[in-house]
Motif scaffolding. Structure first.
Motif, PDB file in Angstrom:
ATOM      1  N   VAL A  36       0.815 -66.513 -28.629  1.00  0.00           N
ATOM      2  CA  VAL A  36       0.751 -67.829 -27.245  1.00  0.00           C
ATOM      3  C   VAL A  36      -0.560 -69.093 -28.402  1.00  0.00           C
ATOM      4  O   VAL A  36      -1.021 -69.676 -27.323  1.00  0.00           O
ATOM      5  CB  VAL A  36      -0.252 -67.403 -26.339  1.00  0.00           C
ATOM      6  CG1 VAL A  36       0.616 -66.184 -25.639  1.00  0.00           C
ATOM      7  CG2 VAL A  36      -1.679 -66.414 -26.724  1.00  0.00           C
ATOM      8  N   GLY A  37      -0.262 -69.228 -29.248  1.00  0.00           N
ATOM      9  CA  GLY A  37      -1.504 -69.754 -29.809  1.00  0.00           C
ATOM     10  C   GLY A  37      -2.134 -69.038 -31.780  1.00  0.00           C
ATOM     11  O   GLY A  37      -1.992 -68.403 -31.889  1.00  0.00           O
ATOM     12  N   VAL A  38      -2.963 -70.177 -31.044  1.00  0.00           N
ATOM     13  CA  VAL A  38      -4.181 -69.970 -32.634  1.00  0.00           C
ATOM     14  C   VAL A  38      -5.283 -69.955 -32.674  1.00  0.00           C
ATOM     15  O   VAL A  38      -5.957 -71.219 -31.610  1.00  0.00           O
ATOM     16  CB  VAL A  38      -3.871 -70.498 -33.976  1.00  0.00           C
ATOM     17  CG1 VAL A  38      -2.150 -70.420 -34.304  1.00  0.00           C
ATOM     18  CG2 VAL A  38      -3.764 -72.257 -33.511  1.00  0.00           C
ATOM     19  N   GLU A  39      -6.002 -69.614 -32.938  1.00  0.00           N
ATOM     20  CA  GLU A  39      -7.674 -69.627 -32.949  1.00  0.00           C
ATOM     21  C   GLU A  39      -8.008 -70.203 -34.267  1.00  0.00           C
ATOM     22  O   GLU A  39      -8.086 -69.506 -35.378  1.00  0.00           O
ATOM     23  CB  GLU A  39      -8.461 -68.126 -33.463  1.00  0.00           C
ATOM     24  CG  GLU A  39      -8.291 -66.649 -32.650  1.00  0.00           C
ATOM     25  CD  GLU A  39      -8.793 -67.549 -31.149  1.00  0.00           C
ATOM     26  OE1 GLU A  39     -10.100 -68.688 -31.323  1.00  0.00           O
ATOM     27  OE2 GLU A  39      -9.260 -67.100 -30.187  1.00  0.00           O
ATOM     28  N   THR A  40      -8.636 -71.081 -34.354  1.00  0.00           N
ATOM     29  CA  THR A  40      -9.039 -72.489 -35.510  1.00  0.00           C
ATOM     30  C   THR A  40     -10.443 -72.859 -35.521  1.00  0.00           C
ATOM     31  O   THR A  40     -11.394 -72.145 -34.268  1.00  0.00           O
ATOM     32  CB  THR A  40      -8.403 -73.758 -34.872  1.00  0.00           C
ATOM     33  OG1 THR A  40      -9.049 -74.782 -34.258  1.00  0.00           O
ATOM     34  CG2 THR A  40      -6.728 -73.795 -34.405  1.00  0.00           C
ATOM     35  N   SER A  41     -11.171 -73.239 -36.304  1.00  0.00           N
ATOM     36  CA  SER A  41     -12.582 -73.226 -36.913  1.00  0.00           C
ATOM     37  C   SER A  41     -12.921 -74.712 -35.534  1.00  0.00           C
ATOM     38  O   SER A  41     -14.149 -74.715 -35.582  1.00  0.00           O
ATOM     39  CB  SER A  41     -12.685 -74.082 -38.235  1.00  0.00           C
ATOM     40  OG  SER A  41     -11.365 -75.143 -38.476  1.00  0.00           O
TER      41      SER A  41
END
Length: 410
Positions: A188-193
């Motif tokens: 459902v998406g991405v974890e980013t910096s």
């Protein structure tokens, strides 16, 4: 910064992510949200290390269709960008003396005919005119494919990106994707910096880093980081005219093309040279593989075969050495399409051909993402075609590396 949800999120601003972003923007309905996220600067990782040979003749018709689409994409980009892309359509010259190499030439000519691509045998005087640096033996055979070419891979990627931005794609640089976000059996998406980013569909074009990223979700990509490398000689414009064709040397397992007044030549390792996908650094430049860190072992083992057709190699100095990371599959074909988790598509495993395949892969991934009819048969690129694999297993990584060492074409 908090980013709003988007329809499509593309991981990776290299050549494949750039091409996919542009193709998706061209084909998606008006108002579709498309975001491309790049960990560093656009096209600064593996794309920048490519030799970027664009050879049309491929035994697999689907692979040939991908390359043909790249040439079509360059024409389309030239019509909308302010400055034309620097495609050097100088052709490719294939030269062989040994029986296996000469069989490769005959196979190439037959495949070219089946694809409707012009190829023509060359007399020795024509070979010398095209490539003055070549030394021709009496029993050598040569084939010329005039429609082939090469170009700067970074400039092509930037062309895709510029056109994508013009079409409304949001580009986020210096933002590293740490992990995929998952709810049950769907991404459902991405974890980013820069924080979480939600998306209806995620398209992973993260190159060799995709192996570790997807493994966190139990998705095991059938590819490995394998060394590709080339050398550039000192300049000699009499030997290496700027309009000289690319040269493919199956006897020496080598290729060459002009570069800044010298000759860029690549050699394929006769031994398996590969990396560990669990240990890839954020900055890929200068990455050391499992053996032969400076390429001297490869250069020495291939020196005589190359010097037989390139005698000036004995006196010319080497000005530059470039080592890069290619994502190789066991059969040398890319991994394209869906995986066993919904909401995720991948485009990777291009086995040293990402620049040449980029236009076709971008179009194919856009059609997959939008649920459209595919412009070519993509079954041979299925992510599942090798069954269950362990990309961290050394025997599997060696298998992928051997796919490069056994490659004969450009």
């Amino acid at each position: 910064m908090q980013y709003p949800s988007t329809d499509f999120l593309i991981i990776g601003g290299g050549i494949l992510g750039a091409a996919t972003a542009w193709s998706l923007a061209r084909q998606a309905p008006a108002g579709t949200g498309i975001r491309l996220v790049e960990a560093g600067m656009l096209a600064s990782a593996t794309t920048s290390q490519a030799a970027a040979l664009l050879t049309r003749v491929r035994p697999d018709p689907a692979m040939a269709a991908l390359v043909a689409e790249t040439f079509a994409a360059v024409e389309q980009l030239d019509s909308i960008l302010d400055v034309p892309l620097p495609l050097r359509q100088v052709g490719s010259l294939h030269l062989a003396t040994d029986a296996p190499g000469q069989q490769y030439l005959r196979d190439t000519a037959r495949t070219a005919s089946n694809l409707g691509v012009v190829s023509e045998p060359l007399m020795q005087e024509d070979v010398r005119r095209h490539a003055p640096w070549l030394s021709i033996k009496g029993d050598a055979e040569a084939l010329f494919v005039p429609a082939d070419g090469y170009m700067d891979p970074v400039q092509l990627a930037q062309g895709y990106i510029k056109a994508a931005r013009q079409a409304g794609v949001e580009v986020v640089q210096h933002c590293r994707v740490h992990a995929l976000m998952r709810q049950q059996d769907r991404i459902v998406g991405v974890e980013t910096s820069s924080g979480p980013m939600s998306a209806e569909t995620v398209i992973c074009c993260a190159g060799p880093w995709a192996i570790q990223m997807l493994a966190q979700q139990g998705i095991h990509l059938a590819m490995a980081p394998v060394r590709s490398h080339y050398w550039i000689t000192e300049a000699d414009q009499a030997l290496f005219p700027a309009e000289s064709p690319m040269v493919i040397l199956p006897d020496a397992n080598a290729y060459a093309r002009p570069e800044v007044g010298g000759l860029l030549f690549g050699l394929r390792d006769r031994q398996a040279v590969y990396g560990d996908p669990a240990c890839l650094p954020e900055d890929i430049h200068g990455y050391l593989f499992n053996r032969d860190p400076d390429g001297l072992e490869c250069l020495e083992s291939s020196w005589q075969d190359l010097a037989n057709v390139f005698p000036a190699l004995e006196r010319l100095g080497i000005a530059h050495y470039m080592t890069g990371v290619s994502s190789y599959t066991p059969d040398g074909k890319p991994l394209l399409g869906d995986v066993d988790v919904q909401g995720l598509l991948v485009a990777t495993g291009c086995s040293g051909g990402g620049v040449a395949l980029s236009g076709g892969i971008g179009r194919l991934l856009a059609e997959m993402a939008l649920g459209q009819t595919l412009f070519c048969d993509a079954s041979s690129f299925s992510t599942r075609r090798f069954g269950v694999v362990d990309p961290f297993n050394e025997a599997f990584r060696m298998r992928c590396a051997l796919a490069r060492s056994q490659k004969r074409s450009g």
